[in-house]
Scaffold this motif. Sequence first.
Motif, PDB file in Angstrom:
ATOM      1  N   LEU A  91       0.829  -1.205   0.000  1.00  0.00           N
ATOM      2  CA  LEU A  91       0.000   0.000   0.000  1.00  0.00           C
ATOM      3  C   LEU A  91       0.865   1.259   0.000  1.00  0.00           C
ATOM      4  CD1 LEU A  91      -3.058  -0.609   2.380  1.00  0.00           C
ATOM      5  CD2 LEU A  91      -3.090  -0.073  -0.059  1.00  0.00           C
ATOM      6  N   GLY A  93      -3.551  -6.124   0.001  1.00  0.00           N
ATOM      7  CA  GLY A  93      -4.705  -5.723   0.788  1.00  0.00           C
ATOM      8  C   GLY A  93      -5.831  -5.086   0.007  1.00  0.00           C
ATOM      9  N   LEU A  94      -5.662  -4.917  -1.327  1.00  0.00           N
ATOM     10  CA  LEU A  94      -6.696  -4.290  -2.140  1.00  0.00           C
ATOM     11  C   LEU A  94      -7.187  -5.250  -3.218  1.00  0.00           C
ATOM     12  CD1 LEU A  94      -5.391  -0.657  -2.824  1.00  0.00           C
ATOM     13  CD2 LEU A  94      -7.072  -1.392  -1.135  1.00  0.00           C
ATOM     14  N   GLU A 106     -12.436   1.472   2.425  1.00  0.00           N
ATOM     15  CA  GLU A 106     -12.372   0.329   3.336  1.00  0.00           C
ATOM     16  C   GLU A 106     -10.988   0.186   3.962  1.00  0.00           C
ATOM     17  OE1 GLU A 106     -13.581  -2.916   0.903  1.00  0.00           O
ATOM     18  OE2 GLU A 106     -15.706  -2.354   0.906  1.00  0.00           O
ATOM     19  N   GLN A 107      -9.963   0.730   3.287  1.00  0.00           N
ATOM     20  CA  GLN A 107      -8.597   0.702   3.806  1.00  0.00           C
ATOM     21  C   GLN A 107      -8.191   2.033   4.443  1.00  0.00           C
ATOM     22  OE1 GLN A 107      -6.635  -2.013   3.845  1.00  0.00           O
ATOM     23  NE2 GLN A 107      -8.313  -3.205   2.930  1.00  0.00           N
ATOM     24  N   LEU A 139     -10.994   1.817  -1.613  1.00  0.00           N
ATOM     25  CA  LEU A 139      -9.976   2.600  -0.907  1.00  0.00           C
ATOM     26  C   LEU A 139     -10.472   3.002   0.484  1.00  0.00           C
ATOM     27  CD1 LEU A 139      -8.722   4.980  -3.745  1.00  0.00           C
ATOM     28  CD2 LEU A 139      -7.496   3.037  -2.782  1.00  0.00           C
TER      29      LEU A 139
END
Length: 298
Positions: free
Chosen positions: A183, A264-265, A210-211, A208
């Motif tokens: 990230l 993570g995406l 959500e992160q 995005l």
Amino acid sequence: MSDFRLKAFYSVARNLSFTKASQELFVSQPAVTKHVRELESLYGVRLFDRKGNSISLTEAGKLLMEHCERILDDYRKLEYDMHQLNNEYAGELRLGASTTISQYVLPPVLAAFTERYPKMSVSLMDTNSRNVEKALQEHTIDVGMVEGVFRLPSLRYDPFLCDELVPVVCPRGHWAGKEELTLEEFVRVPLVLRERGSGTLDAIEMVLAEQGLKLSSLNVRMHLGSTEGIKSFLRCSNCMGIVSICALERELKEGDFQVIDIEGLQFKRHFCFVSAQGQESDTVLNFMRFVRHFLSGK
């Protein structure tokens, strides 16, 4: 079968332009003007106020437009129902689809649909998701297909296909050979993305969020109005794009682009039919069934 004068007036009223109406209806501008003047003479009213090169609806024009929406919709339903007595599908179907769907999903579907139902007159408006929803609310299309994640409460959304957005780069560029970015690395990568109002950008922003990331925290170099524009840009650039996997089938096979994972995406979304709540006609329902059946067989 419907009174063409009403179609001419309705097109002028929606576009507030005799020129655009003539282009939309494939008739001359004097012919459109003639039809509108016949209606004005018939009812003894002015339908438009003309000021220089611009026009606006009079109160009589606004009233006629309200009736036109219902009358023309009833004519379409009548034509469909009458042909159904002979087990024929005929009539008019006005579609609106977001750019990704219209360019990469619909062409083979529409080719098969028009082959199966040759008496159906089908038109397609290609624009971004927000404009498709707007057209549906204004009754200029019968059903839409969108990729957006922001949903209007007055409309109904029915998923019909799962899609994934993937980060891609030119394999000859700076990021060639990279299989995954963290990230921290991703937020520094120069990006070229779709424009505001597109379902693609909506989906990216939701993932995005959500992160805990905002679009403003990324290194966005440019927004472009089409996926094809983004692909052409990437071929000559060290930027990264995030586009639908549906748009990359040929390029990935030929090695024109490389997908890079982002730790993570995962940008997943659904393509959806969008329609007015409880107002889906038999024509629309038949088309929706056809699309689902066609895509399930691929």
